[in-house]
Enzyme design. Structure first.
Site, PDB file in Angstrom:
ATOM      1  N   TYR A  32     -12.634  -2.001  -3.484  1.00  0.00           N
ATOM      2  CA  TYR A  32     -13.006  -1.931  -2.021  1.00  0.00           C
ATOM      3  C   TYR A  32     -14.588  -1.801  -2.140  1.00  0.00           C
ATOM      4  O   TYR A  32     -14.955  -1.420  -0.810  1.00  0.00           O
ATOM      5  CB  TYR A  32     -12.375  -0.970  -1.223  1.00  0.00           C
ATOM      6  CG  TYR A  32     -11.092  -1.298  -0.763  1.00  0.00           C
ATOM      7  CD1 TYR A  32     -10.781  -2.267   0.073  1.00  0.00           C
ATOM      8  CD2 TYR A  32      -9.748  -0.336  -0.957  1.00  0.00           C
ATOM      9  CE1 TYR A  32      -9.391  -2.767   0.458  1.00  0.00           C
ATOM     10  CE2 TYR A  32      -8.739  -0.748  -0.603  1.00  0.00           C
ATOM     11  CZ  TYR A  32      -8.398  -1.933  -0.073  1.00  0.00           C
ATOM     12  OH  TYR A  32      -7.178  -2.204   0.469  1.00  0.00           O
ATOM     13  N   LYS A  46       0.812  -1.234   0.015  1.00  0.00           N
ATOM     14  CA  LYS A  46       0.040  -0.005  -0.111  1.00  0.00           C
ATOM     15  C   LYS A  46       1.012   1.196   0.218  1.00  0.00           C
ATOM     16  O   LYS A  46       2.016   1.160   0.143  1.00  0.00           O
ATOM     17  CB  LYS A  46      -0.776   0.015   1.268  1.00  0.00           C
ATOM     18  CG  LYS A  46      -1.765  -1.155   1.253  1.00  0.00           C
ATOM     19  CD  LYS A  46      -2.934  -0.894   2.410  1.00  0.00           C
ATOM     20  CE  LYS A  46      -4.027  -2.124   2.315  1.00  0.00           C
ATOM     21  NZ  LYS A  46      -5.057  -2.099   3.289  1.00  0.00           N
ATOM     22  N   ASN A  80      -2.038   0.095   6.684  1.00  0.00           N
ATOM     23  CA  ASN A  80      -1.550  -0.917   7.273  1.00  0.00           C
ATOM     24  C   ASN A  80      -0.641  -1.728   6.262  1.00  0.00           C
ATOM     25  O   ASN A  80      -0.436  -2.918   6.224  1.00  0.00           O
ATOM     26  CB  ASN A  80      -2.807  -1.818   7.955  1.00  0.00           C
ATOM     27  CG  ASN A  80      -3.628  -2.124   6.761  1.00  0.00           C
ATOM     28  OD1 ASN A  80      -3.565  -1.924   5.719  1.00  0.00           O
ATOM     29  ND2 ASN A  80      -4.606  -3.229   7.184  1.00  0.00           N
ATOM     30  N   HIS A  94      -2.291  -5.318   1.656  1.00  0.00           N
ATOM     31  CA  HIS A  94      -3.654  -5.935   1.363  1.00  0.00           C
ATOM     32  C   HIS A  94      -3.412  -7.417   1.144  1.00  0.00           C
ATOM     33  O   HIS A  94      -2.577  -7.722   0.399  1.00  0.00           O
ATOM     34  CB  HIS A  94      -4.361  -5.193   0.382  1.00  0.00           C
ATOM     35  CG  HIS A  94      -5.653  -6.073  -0.027  1.00  0.00           C
ATOM     36  ND1 HIS A  94      -6.770  -6.131   0.874  1.00  0.00           N
ATOM     37  CD2 HIS A  94      -6.043  -6.841  -1.132  1.00  0.00           C
ATOM     38  CE1 HIS A  94      -7.481  -6.762   0.073  1.00  0.00           C
ATOM     39  NE2 HIS A  94      -6.988  -7.395  -1.038  1.00  0.00           N
ATOM     40  N   GLU A 133      -9.591 -10.623  -7.727  1.00  0.00           N
ATOM     41  CA  GLU A 133      -8.546  -9.584  -7.380  1.00  0.00           C
ATOM     42  C   GLU A 133      -7.457  -9.638  -8.368  1.00  0.00           C
ATOM     43  O   GLU A 133      -6.934  -8.639  -8.851  1.00  0.00           O
ATOM     44  CB  GLU A 133      -8.323  -9.431  -5.973  1.00  0.00           C
ATOM     45  CG  GLU A 133      -9.371  -9.071  -5.124  1.00  0.00           C
ATOM     46  CD  GLU A 133      -8.868  -9.077  -3.481  1.00  0.00           C
ATOM     47  OE1 GLU A 133      -7.880  -9.382  -3.133  1.00  0.00           O
ATOM     48  OE2 GLU A 133      -9.867  -8.635  -2.751  1.00  0.00           O
TER      49      GLU A 133
HETATM   50  P1  CMP Z   1      -7.500  -4.438   3.781  1.00  0.00           P
HETATM   51  O1  CMP Z   1      -7.040  -5.638   4.231  1.00  0.00           O
HETATM   52  O2  CMP Z   1      -6.764  -3.852   2.495  1.00  0.00           O
HETATM   53  O3  CMP Z   1      -9.067  -4.285   3.783  1.00  0.00           O
HETATM   54  C1  CMP Z   1      -9.837  -3.236   3.930  1.00  0.00           C
HETATM   55  C2  CMP Z   1      -9.099  -2.141   4.347  1.00  0.00           C
HETATM   56  O4  CMP Z   1      -9.658  -1.241   5.186  1.00  0.00           O
HETATM   57  C3  CMP Z   1      -7.985  -2.684   5.463  1.00  0.00           C
HETATM   58  O5  CMP Z   1      -6.781  -3.408   4.967  1.00  0.00           O
HETATM   59  C4  CMP Z   1      -7.652  -1.281   6.013  1.00  0.00           C
HETATM   60  O6  CMP Z   1      -6.735  -0.654   5.366  1.00  0.00           O
HETATM   61  C5  CMP Z   1      -8.869  -0.415   6.234  1.00  0.00           C
HETATM   62  N1  CMP Z   1      -9.464  -0.629   7.438  1.00  0.00           N
HETATM   63  C6  CMP Z   1     -10.321  -1.538   7.878  1.00  0.00           C
HETATM   64  N2  CMP Z   1     -10.871  -1.389   9.134  1.00  0.00           N
HETATM   65  C7  CMP Z   1     -10.635  -0.112   9.119  1.00  0.00           C
HETATM   66  C8  CMP Z   1     -10.960   0.764  10.393  1.00  0.00           C
HETATM   67  N3  CMP Z   1     -11.761   0.188  11.470  1.00  0.00           N
HETATM   68  N4  CMP Z   1     -10.656   2.171  10.319  1.00  0.00           N
HETATM   69  C9  CMP Z   1      -9.632   2.447   9.050  1.00  0.00           C
HETATM   70  N5  CMP Z   1      -9.570   1.656   8.080  1.00  0.00           N
HETATM   71  C10 CMP Z   1      -9.904   0.319   8.115  1.00  0.00           C
END
Ligand code: CMP
Length: 139
Positions: A49, A9, A112, A115, A126
């Site tokens: 998403y 990311k 984070n 993904h 995907e």
């Molecule tokens: P990802 O695994 O890419 O799937 C959805 C993404 O949404 C997740 O990683 C985070 O980057 C984001 N995400 C999920 N939960 C939250 C949350 N409570 N607050 C902010 N971002 C979130």
């Protein structure tokens, strides 16, 4: 062997952690089958998403995912979907196990670092979202 889709990311690309994350994935037993570096637009990130469209963090997530380059990659391993989710750790880095990608490299629950697809069915969808057949070297 099976396939999954990972995305390094924007937080990790911008802070120069992409190479370390790739090395960590390879050391964990994944083979990189295809890889691109792109910048998604709002329509693409919103579509990717879409399942989270009603979540309160959706707009912020789309804004983050379009803030810079991302590195989608097709990763191969035995039981690849489950294995990658184990190797990257929990969504929130403070909850992720020691030694996982998110514990090592992520900034926050949203920023984070990586993904990973959550099922074989979503992995296929995907992978097709980011890669056409001719970009995959095994075809
Ligand atoms: P990802 O695994 O890419 O799937 C959805 C993404 O949404 C997740 O990683 C985070 O980057 C984001 N995400 C999920 N939960 C939250 C949350 N409570 N607050 C902010 N971002 C979130």
């Amino acid at each position: 062997m099976s396939l999954t889709l990972g995305i390094i990311k924007p937080d990790a690309v911008q802070s120069g952690k992409a190479g370390n994350i790739l090395a960590h994935l390879e050391a964990s037993g994944f083979t990189v089958e295809a890889l691109r570096m792109i910048r998604m637009n709002t329509v693409q990130a919103g579509a990717f998403y879409f399942v989270h469209k009603e979540r309160p963090f959706f707009d912020s997530l789309v804004s983050f995912m379009t803030s810079g380059a991302v590195i989608p990659m097709v990763l191969e391993a035995e039981d690849a979907v489950k294995k990658l989710r184990t190797v990257i750790g929990a969504t929130d880095p403070v909850e992720a196990d020691e030694g996982t990608v998110r514990r090592l490299f992520a900034e926050s629950k949203e920023r984070n670092a990586i993904h990973a697809s959550d099922s074989d069915e979503n992995a296929a969808a995907e992978i097709a979202f980011f890669f056409s057949g001719h970009e995959r070297l095994d075809l």
